[in-house]
Design a protein around this motif. Sequence first.
Motif, PDB file in Angstrom:
ATOM      1  N   ALA A 121       0.839  -1.205   0.000  1.00  6.52           N
ATOM      2  CA  ALA A 121       0.000   0.000   0.000  1.00  6.52           C
ATOM      3  C   ALA A 121       0.869   1.249   0.000  1.00  6.52           C
ATOM      4  CB  ALA A 121      -0.940  -0.010   1.208  1.00  6.52           C
ATOM      5  N   ASP A 122       1.890   1.256   0.852  1.00  2.48           N
ATOM      6  CA  ASP A 122       2.805   2.404   0.916  1.00  2.48           C
ATOM      7  C   ASP A 122       3.459   2.646  -0.441  1.00  2.48           C
ATOM      8  OD1 ASP A 122       2.204   2.634   3.622  1.00  2.48           O
ATOM      9  OD2 ASP A 122       4.117   1.786   4.310  1.00  2.48           O
ATOM     10  N   ALA A 123       3.887   1.567  -1.100  1.00  5.74           N
ATOM     11  CA  ALA A 123       4.567   1.685  -2.392  1.00  5.74           C
ATOM     12  C   ALA A 123       3.641   2.271  -3.464  1.00  5.74           C
ATOM     13  CB  ALA A 123       5.100   0.320  -2.835  1.00  5.74           C
ATOM     14  N   GLN A 124       2.340   2.022  -3.307  1.00 11.08           N
ATOM     15  CA  GLN A 124       1.360   2.536  -4.276  1.00 11.08           C
ATOM     16  C   GLN A 124       0.765   3.879  -3.850  1.00 11.08           C
ATOM     17  OE1 GLN A 124       0.444   1.166  -7.262  1.00 11.08           O
ATOM     18  NE2 GLN A 124       2.055  -0.340  -6.953  1.00 11.08           N
ATOM     19  N   GLY A 125       1.206   4.394  -2.693  1.00  7.99           N
ATOM     20  CA  GLY A 125       0.676   5.654  -2.202  1.00  7.99           C
ATOM     21  C   GLY A 125      -0.730   5.543  -1.659  1.00  7.99           C
ATOM     22  N   VAL A 126      -1.108   4.330  -1.225  1.00  4.25           N
ATOM     23  CA  VAL A 126      -2.433   4.086  -0.657  1.00  4.25           C
ATOM     24  C   VAL A 126      -2.337   4.211   0.864  1.00  4.25           C
ATOM     25  CG1 VAL A 126      -4.258   2.363  -0.354  1.00  4.25           C
ATOM     26  CG2 VAL A 126      -3.068   2.541  -2.547  1.00  4.25           C
ATOM     27  N   ALA A 127      -3.212   5.008   1.441  1.00  6.64           N
ATOM     28  CA  ALA A 127      -3.197   5.199   2.891  1.00  6.64           C
ATOM     29  C   ALA A 127      -3.719   3.940   3.582  1.00  6.64           C
ATOM     30  CB  ALA A 127      -4.063   6.400   3.272  1.00  6.64           C
ATOM     31  N   MET A 128      -2.861   3.307   4.381  1.00  4.22           N
ATOM     32  CA  MET A 128      -3.252   2.127   5.144  1.00  4.22           C
ATOM     33  C   MET A 128      -2.404   2.112   6.401  1.00  4.22           C
ATOM     34  SD  MET A 128      -3.069  -1.950   4.162  1.00  4.22           S
ATOM     35  CE  MET A 128      -4.462  -1.910   3.057  1.00  4.22           C
ATOM     36  N   SER A 129      -3.072   2.059   7.544  1.00  3.55           N
ATOM     37  CA  SER A 129      -2.342   2.013   8.803  1.00  3.55           C
ATOM     38  C   SER A 129      -1.943   0.570   9.118  1.00  3.55           C
ATOM     39  CB  SER A 129      -3.208   2.567   9.943  1.00  3.55           C
ATOM     40  OG  SER A 129      -4.260   1.656  10.231  1.00  3.55           O
ATOM     41  N   LYS A 130      -1.032   0.426  10.051  1.00  3.25           N
ATOM     42  CA  LYS A 130      -0.626  -0.914  10.504  1.00  3.25           C
ATOM     43  C   LYS A 130      -1.834  -1.654  11.071  1.00  3.25           C
ATOM     44  CE  LYS A 130       2.917  -3.141  13.320  1.00  3.25           C
ATOM     45  NZ  LYS A 130       4.122  -2.920  14.132  1.00  3.25           N
ATOM     46  N   ASP A 131      -2.678  -0.957  11.832  1.00  4.30           N
ATOM     47  CA  ASP A 131      -3.880  -1.584  12.390  1.00  4.30           C
ATOM     48  C   ASP A 131      -4.820  -2.055  11.285  1.00  4.30           C
ATOM     49  OD1 ASP A 131      -3.048  -1.264  15.033  1.00  4.30           O
ATOM     50  OD2 ASP A 131      -4.153   0.613  15.301  1.00  4.30           O
ATOM     51  N   GLU A 132      -4.964  -1.242  10.225  1.00  8.08           N
ATOM     52  CA  GLU A 132      -5.846  -1.616   9.122  1.00  8.08           C
ATOM     53  C   GLU A 132      -5.311  -2.832   8.369  1.00  8.08           C
ATOM     54  OE1 GLU A 132      -7.824   2.690   7.931  1.00  8.08           O
ATOM     55  OE2 GLU A 132      -5.820   2.185   7.177  1.00  8.08           O
ATOM     56  N   SER A 133      -4.003  -2.886   8.154  1.00  7.58           N
ATOM     57  CA  SER A 133      -3.450  -4.033   7.435  1.00  7.58           C
ATOM     58  C   SER A 133      -3.563  -5.296   8.283  1.00  7.58           C
ATOM     59  CB  SER A 133      -2.001  -3.784   7.017  1.00  7.58           C
ATOM     60  OG  SER A 133      -1.130  -3.703   8.122  1.00  7.58           O
TER      61      SER A 133
END
Length: 103
Positions: A53-65
Amino acid sequence: MAIDDKTRTELEAAAFRRLVDHLKTRTDVQNIDLMNLAGFCRNCLSNWLKEAADAQGVAMSKDESREAVYGMPYETWKAKYQGSATPEQLETMKKVHPHGHGH
């Protein structure tokens, strides 16, 4: 087997979802056992998902993943399903991962 990139991505995504679904049903399998035998666990999968997600610029928290992999908040899963590690499991973990496991 000649398949296009879009189809390959769809197949890989389907296999990932099936793995995650399988792990959700196998709550008897502890993360420490996965780490000791296979070198990865549910937390690794959630970290890999967040890194993608980070590599694609998608907002995702550790809790969400983690919730995406566990099917519930991580703390809930731990309270419901995570057992205490045995001394043998901990000793194996030290041998297999002498520098610790970064979770």
